[in-house]
Motif scaffolding. Sequence first.
Motif, mmCIF file in Angstrom:
data_model
loop_
_atom_site.group_PDB
_atom_site.id
_atom_site.type_symbol
_atom_site.label_atom_id
_atom_site.label_comp_id
_atom_site.label_asym_id
_atom_site.label_seq_id
_atom_site.Cartn_x
_atom_site.Cartn_y
_atom_site.Cartn_z
ATOM 1 N N ASN A 285 0.468 3.927 -3.846
ATOM 2 C CA ASN A 285 -0.944 4.300 -3.930
ATOM 3 C C ASN A 285 -1.063 5.551 -4.788
ATOM 4 O O ASN A 285 -0.066 6.067 -5.313
ATOM 5 C CB ASN A 285 -1.553 4.504 -2.536
ATOM 6 C CG ASN A 285 -0.782 5.521 -1.726
ATOM 7 O OD1 ASN A 285 -0.730 6.700 -2.072
ATOM 8 N ND2 ASN A 285 -0.147 5.061 -0.628
ATOM 9 N N SER A 286 -2.256 6.023 -4.943
ATOM 10 C CA SER A 286 -2.499 7.115 -5.882
ATOM 11 C C SER A 286 -2.241 8.499 -5.302
ATOM 12 O O SER A 286 -2.477 9.505 -5.978
ATOM 13 C CB SER A 286 -3.943 7.043 -6.407
ATOM 14 O OG SER A 286 -4.858 7.086 -5.326
ATOM 15 N N SER A 287 -1.746 8.579 -4.080
ATOM 16 C CA SER A 287 -1.443 9.895 -3.509
ATOM 17 C C SER A 287 -0.253 10.503 -4.246
ATOM 18 O O SER A 287 0.611 9.792 -4.781
ATOM 19 C CB SER A 287 -1.130 9.776 -2.011
ATOM 20 O OG SER A 287 0.086 9.075 -1.813
ATOM 21 N N ARG B 295 0.803 -1.220 0.000
ATOM 22 C CA ARG B 295 0.000 0.000 0.000
ATOM 23 C C ARG B 295 0.837 1.272 0.000
ATOM 24 O O ARG B 295 0.301 2.365 -0.113
ATOM 25 C CB ARG B 295 -0.948 0.000 1.206
ATOM 26 C CG ARG B 295 -2.078 -1.023 1.075
ATOM 27 C CD ARG B 295 -3.070 -0.937 2.207
ATOM 28 N NE ARG B 295 -2.443 -1.229 3.502
ATOM 29 C CZ ARG B 295 -2.279 -0.332 4.468
ATOM 30 N NH1 ARG B 295 -2.682 0.909 4.302
ATOM 31 N NH2 ARG B 295 -1.707 -0.679 5.600
ATOM 32 N N TRP C 167 -3.104 4.586 -12.920
ATOM 33 C CA TRP C 167 -3.979 3.647 -12.205
ATOM 34 C C TRP C 167 -5.146 3.280 -13.115
ATOM 35 O O TRP C 167 -5.977 4.115 -13.443
ATOM 36 C CB TRP C 167 -4.483 4.276 -10.906
ATOM 37 C CG TRP C 167 -3.414 4.289 -9.853
ATOM 38 C CD1 TRP C 167 -2.518 5.278 -9.613
ATOM 39 C CD2 TRP C 167 -3.132 3.238 -8.928
ATOM 40 N NE1 TRP C 167 -1.676 4.919 -8.591
ATOM 41 C CE2 TRP C 167 -2.037 3.662 -8.141
ATOM 42 C CE3 TRP C 167 -3.692 1.990 -8.672
ATOM 43 C CZ2 TRP C 167 -1.490 2.889 -7.129
ATOM 44 C CZ3 TRP C 167 -3.153 1.203 -7.664
ATOM 45 C CH2 TRP C 167 -2.066 1.641 -6.904
ATOM 46 N N SER D 159 -7.281 0.801 -12.332
ATOM 47 C CA SER D 159 -8.378 0.483 -11.414
ATOM 48 C C SER D 159 -7.838 0.647 -10.002
ATOM 49 O O SER D 159 -6.701 1.106 -9.820
ATOM 50 C CB SER D 159 -8.886 -0.955 -11.644
ATOM 51 O OG SER D 159 -7.916 -1.894 -11.200
ATOM 52 N N LYS D 160 -8.626 0.260 -8.995
ATOM 53 C CA LYS D 160 -8.170 0.366 -7.615
ATOM 54 C C LYS D 160 -7.001 -0.562 -7.325
ATOM 55 O O LYS D 160 -6.255 -0.363 -6.362
ATOM 56 C CB LYS D 160 -9.330 0.044 -6.655
ATOM 57 C CG LYS D 160 -10.459 1.050 -6.671
ATOM 58 C CD LYS D 160 -10.078 2.311 -5.903
ATOM 59 C CE LYS D 160 -10.075 2.071 -4.407
ATOM 60 N NZ LYS D 160 -9.787 3.299 -3.644
ATOM 61 N N THR D 161 -6.813 -1.595 -8.141
ATOM 62 C CA THR D 161 -5.779 -2.589 -7.848
ATOM 63 C C THR D 161 -4.796 -2.806 -8.995
ATOM 64 O O THR D 161 -3.906 -3.649 -8.892
ATOM 65 C CB THR D 161 -6.423 -3.953 -7.510
ATOM 66 O OG1 THR D 161 -7.243 -4.374 -8.609
ATOM 67 C CG2 THR D 161 -7.268 -3.853 -6.238
#
Length: 372
Positions: free
Chosen positions: A290-292, A287, A337, A339-341
């Motif tokens: 992530n997209s931050s 994690r 990204w 998707s979320k994963t």
Amino acid sequence: MSLGKVSVNNLNLGQGAVSAIECYFLFIGPGAKSQGQLIPLNTDSDLDVMLGIPASDLKTQITAARLNGGDRWACLAAPLAADGNWQDALTKAQQQGYSVEAVVITKPVTTAAELSAMHDAAQALQNTYGRRAFVIASSVGIDAADQTWSEYLTEQKAIVEGLAAPRVICVPQLHGNDLGVLAGRLANAAVSVADSPMRVATGPVLGLGPVPVDSEGVPLLSAIRSELDKARFSVTQTYTDYPGVYWADGNLLDTPASDFQVIEHLRIADKAARLVRPLLIRRVADRRLNSSANSMAVNISALMAPLRAMAKSTTFAGQVFPGEIEQPKDGDIVLTWKSKTAVEAFIKVKPLNCPKDLTANIALDLSNDATE
């Protein structure tokens, strides 16, 4: 109420080196001894002991490769029976965990289908094992008893006509050991994977077999080499009034306008992929990616580290010895990204310019510099 607890953990940040497989080749071909085995060889190996005293094409090509490969040369040999299958030897090497940069198949091909099968096998390595490799194949040399150079050219061009095999180099065995000479030149650790085998500063090729002649006694001419090069074969070359025999481009059997028509472009892309792949594996379900904005910046910087290492140059005695690629810059790596994963990385690797066609224009200065 509670009891005090103290723990100290070692954190693995994935900053170590990735094992390099560049310049380590697998030679497959009919041999007199150790058939069906995988034999590691280096500059100290006694080839008569390891591959048998009788002459074989496998030993001939490995001898030439070792001579041209420098003091750090090493390879893996897979001797076959006369009717042996190179696909089986390649599969066995992969199953036993051998990673190689190139597969050198010494038995000459006679059809496009054989070259296509070699490309398919190289692509299967990537699909099955995540390993990238290219194939160095050979075609037969001229039959001095029955063929003219014109007939030989027609025969050779027919082998590669219409063929798209971007992970295959095909070397005509004009001197009998051209295949091994090129394999050694590419595996020489004194030069970079970004260097073309054409590089004259590397020095002339070593141990090349005798100059071939056709059925009319005409020796190999530069025009013949030029035609073979145009047909995407990889051949030797000479320069008039300049001593030594050198090499031309390491041509890949790719399509026109492709990015991978010469071997040095494929090698730097493959090396970058090998360095980046373990970094991506370590980030599976982590994690911290992530997209931050902070995470994206940190991970882009981490993925750029191997590219910066490939681009590192050295200045010595007033000369700059360049890295393998240009220094990466902002925007050369983009993370998206999907998707979320699922995250996808786009990575740009830029080769340095390299002169292969040089022209000097000379003009006379007939002005009168005398002063009155």
